[in-house]
Design a protein around this motif. Structure first.
Motif, mmCIF file in Angstrom:
data_model
loop_
_atom_site.group_PDB
_atom_site.id
_atom_site.type_symbol
_atom_site.label_atom_id
_atom_site.label_comp_id
_atom_site.label_asym_id
_atom_site.label_seq_id
_atom_site.Cartn_x
_atom_site.Cartn_y
_atom_site.Cartn_z
ATOM 1 N N ALA A 140 0.830 -1.143 -0.093
ATOM 2 C CA ALA A 140 -0.037 -0.080 0.006
ATOM 3 C C ALA A 140 0.750 1.257 -0.078
ATOM 4 N N ALA A 141 1.941 0.931 0.807
ATOM 5 C CA ALA A 141 2.791 2.490 0.750
ATOM 6 C C ALA A 141 3.423 2.615 -0.393
ATOM 7 N N ALA A 142 3.917 1.410 -1.188
ATOM 8 C CA ALA A 142 4.615 1.432 -2.217
ATOM 9 C C ALA A 142 3.652 2.241 -3.475
ATOM 10 N N GLN A 143 2.344 1.562 -3.585
ATOM 11 C CA GLN A 143 1.592 2.058 -4.580
ATOM 12 C C GLN A 143 1.203 3.584 -4.374
ATOM 13 N N GLN A 144 1.034 3.874 -3.232
ATOM 14 C CA GLN A 144 0.693 5.199 -2.880
ATOM 15 C C GLN A 144 1.565 6.188 -3.403
ATOM 16 N N LYS A 145 2.908 5.654 -3.346
ATOM 17 C CA LYS A 145 4.191 6.512 -3.981
ATOM 18 C C LYS A 145 4.376 6.292 -5.496
ATOM 19 N N GLY A 146 3.521 5.657 -6.240
ATOM 20 C CA GLY A 146 3.639 5.060 -7.712
ATOM 21 C C GLY A 146 4.852 4.483 -7.831
ATOM 22 N N ILE A 147 5.208 3.556 -6.813
ATOM 23 C CA ILE A 147 6.196 2.455 -7.150
ATOM 24 C C ILE A 147 5.469 1.099 -7.478
ATOM 25 N N ARG A 155 12.504 6.009 -5.435
ATOM 26 C CA ARG A 155 12.101 6.801 -4.201
ATOM 27 C C ARG A 155 10.693 7.238 -4.258
ATOM 28 N N GLY A 156 9.915 7.434 -3.132
ATOM 29 C CA GLY A 156 8.484 7.654 -3.094
ATOM 30 C C GLY A 156 8.493 9.480 -3.264
ATOM 31 N N GLY A 157 7.331 9.786 -3.830
ATOM 32 C CA GLY A 157 7.328 11.412 -4.006
ATOM 33 C C GLY A 157 8.198 11.998 -4.948
ATOM 34 N N THR A 158 8.831 11.141 -5.739
ATOM 35 C CA THR A 158 9.678 11.958 -6.794
ATOM 36 C C THR A 158 10.040 10.693 -8.049
ATOM 37 N N PHE A 159 9.952 11.261 -8.982
ATOM 38 C CA PHE A 159 10.616 10.328 -10.251
ATOM 39 C C PHE A 159 12.146 9.980 -10.196
ATOM 40 N N SER A 160 12.854 10.512 -9.346
ATOM 41 C CA SER A 160 14.273 10.389 -9.257
ATOM 42 C C SER A 160 14.654 9.123 -8.718
ATOM 43 N N THR A 161 15.696 8.563 -9.104
ATOM 44 C CA THR A 161 16.525 7.291 -8.660
ATOM 45 C C THR A 161 17.547 7.542 -8.128
ATOM 46 N N LEU A 162 18.138 6.983 -7.276
ATOM 47 C CA LEU A 162 19.519 7.223 -6.728
ATOM 48 C C LEU A 162 20.247 6.075 -6.526
ATOM 49 N N LEU A 163 21.711 6.165 -7.369
ATOM 50 C CA LEU A 163 22.569 5.041 -7.502
ATOM 51 C C LEU A 163 23.441 5.249 -6.491
ATOM 52 N N HIS A 164 23.728 3.786 -5.964
ATOM 53 C CA HIS A 164 24.743 3.874 -4.889
ATOM 54 C C HIS A 164 25.864 2.763 -5.455
ATOM 55 N N TYR A 165 27.003 2.897 -5.486
ATOM 56 C CA TYR A 165 28.166 1.938 -5.708
ATOM 57 C C TYR A 165 28.624 1.325 -4.166
ATOM 58 N N ARG A 166 28.449 0.038 -3.979
ATOM 59 C CA ARG A 166 28.872 -0.696 -2.675
ATOM 60 C C ARG A 166 29.747 -1.944 -3.082
ATOM 61 N N HIS A 183 25.604 15.896 -9.571
ATOM 62 C CA HIS A 183 24.927 16.125 -8.351
ATOM 63 C C HIS A 183 25.327 17.488 -7.555
ATOM 64 N N TYR A 184 26.280 18.221 -8.111
ATOM 65 C CA TYR A 184 26.831 19.386 -7.852
ATOM 66 C C TYR A 184 25.656 20.642 -7.560
ATOM 67 N N ARG A 185 25.662 21.105 -6.215
ATOM 68 C CA ARG A 185 24.570 22.145 -5.945
ATOM 69 C C ARG A 185 23.371 21.616 -5.555
ATOM 70 N N ASN A 186 23.285 20.149 -5.381
ATOM 71 C CA ASN A 186 22.128 19.586 -4.885
ATOM 72 C C ASN A 186 21.972 19.694 -3.366
ATOM 73 N N SER A 187 20.753 20.068 -2.856
ATOM 74 C CA SER A 187 20.783 20.174 -1.245
ATOM 75 C C SER A 187 19.814 18.958 -0.860
ATOM 76 N N ALA A 188 20.004 18.884 0.502
ATOM 77 C CA ALA A 188 19.862 17.722 1.204
ATOM 78 C C ALA A 188 18.262 17.255 0.878
ATOM 79 N N ASN A 189 17.268 18.061 0.470
ATOM 80 C CA ASN A 189 15.797 17.770 0.325
ATOM 81 C C ASN A 189 15.429 17.642 -0.942
ATOM 82 N N ASP A 190 16.379 17.931 -1.907
ATOM 83 C CA ASP A 190 16.360 17.721 -3.287
ATOM 84 C C ASP A 190 15.917 16.253 -3.639
#
Length: 324
Positions: free
Chosen positions: A83-90, A226-237, A276-283
């Motif tokens: 339900a949480a995912a679907q509400q976010k459009g995921i 991510r919920g509430g945004t069309f952006s995806t974050l890519l992390h290398y681990r 990602h330059y100039r991105n702020s924490a809530n972007d």
């Protein structure tokens, strides 16, 4: 030129009709969790859509299959997480009952529950199911040993301004790796407390179609829907060392300036940083991996921004060919 009231009324009606027929937008469509008999499709929409998937045997979409194939919407998620995912459009749908080593074609269908005539389709995806499941590996003495990979956990980034009751719940984690066949996916909060997601690495297949034997230290790419945004974050681990116990292990961070973990701090890493330059924490696309000088150690606060100070720290490592 003057426009009559009647003409304005007609124009307004056309605009309203056009909005009413707007279809759900579909982005970030990917095939995940490919096995010999199944695969899943994940994507995001701009509405809490009703997700569906159409599967065909041909690229011309003339031979749609439905018999003996089970389509499970919001697969691998409890009612609360789904339900949480679907509400976010995921969105996520798993198709099972398929044949091994067989090529299929699929497209997503997103239906707006508040506007039945509004249906969004993705482009056609091609996917080939895996060939075999090999649950063993060759021992140095020539015998066979059971193959048991670890489970990987990953904590998703929560923006300081996130006011959700359970931050991160329903977000989606996608895992890819070099030499891997496709990706794995898991909802945040399923089988582990949000904002973490956990992935069963035993379901990761190699390019030969067999279960991928991970030793630890290999590169992992974690893409977060991510919920509430069309952006995806890519992390290398990196994968944690495999103990053959099947326990849950956290992913391992690499050298801070070697964003893509290829052992060299070079132009590729600079390109990643620059995006990602100039991105702020809530972007929506703020990635804490590039926030090299946080306001508080290891903690992101609302005032954080990826700026010249972060670049200066990155620049001190530029050209490092032994980034470990």
């Amino acid at each position: 030129m003057k426009i009559s009231i009647t003409a304005l009324g007609l124009l307004f009606a056309v605009i309203l009709r056009g909005n009413a027929l707007a279809v759900p937008e579909t982005v970030s469509v990917r095939v995940t969790d490919v096995t010999p008999t199944s695969f899943a499709v994940v994507w995001m929409t701009d509405v809490a859509a009703v997700p569906e998937v159409e599967i065909y045997l041909d690229a011309a979409m003339q031979r749609q299959i439905s018999e003996d194939v089970l389509l499970t919407p919001m697969a691998d998620a409890s009612a609360q997480v789904a339900a949480a995912a679907q509400q976010k459009g995921i969105m996520k749908i798993r198709a099972t009952g398929l044949a091994p080593s067989t090529t299929y074609y699929a497209r997503t269908v997103s239906k707006d529950p508040d506007a039945p005539a509004s249906i969004g389709y993705s482009s056609l995806l091609e996917v080939t199911t895996a060939g075999i499941v090999k649950s063993y590996r060759q021992a140095s003495g020539g015998g066979l040993l059971p193959l048991t990979n670890e489970l990987m956990s990953f904590k998703v980034y929560i923006r300081p301004g996130d006011a959700s009751l359970v931050p991160g719940l329903g977000d989606l984690v996608l895992l890819e790796t070099d030499g891997g066949y496709g990706s794995l996916s898991s909802f945040v909060g399923e089988g582990i407390s949000a904002p973490e997601g956990v992935l069963d690495l035993n379901n990761l297949f190699g390019t030969d179609g067999a279960s991928l034997d991970l030793q630890g230290g290999e590169k992992a790419m974690l893409r977060i829907y991510r919920g509430g945004t069309f952006s995806t974050l890519l992390h290398y681990r990196k994968f944690a060392a495999d103990s053959d116990a099947g326990s849950v292990s956290e992913s391992v961070k690499g050298f801070f300036a070697d964003f893509n973990l290829d052992g060299v701090v070079d132009a590729t890493d600079f390109g990643i940083f620059k995006s990602h330059y100039r991105n702020s924490a809530n972007d929506g696309d703020f990635n804490p991996d590039h926030n090299l000088i946080p306001a508080q150690m290891e903690t992101v606060v609302a005032e954080d921004i990826i700026d010249a100070r972060d670049f200066a720290r990155f620049a001190t490592e530029y050209g490092n060919t032994n980034a470990e």
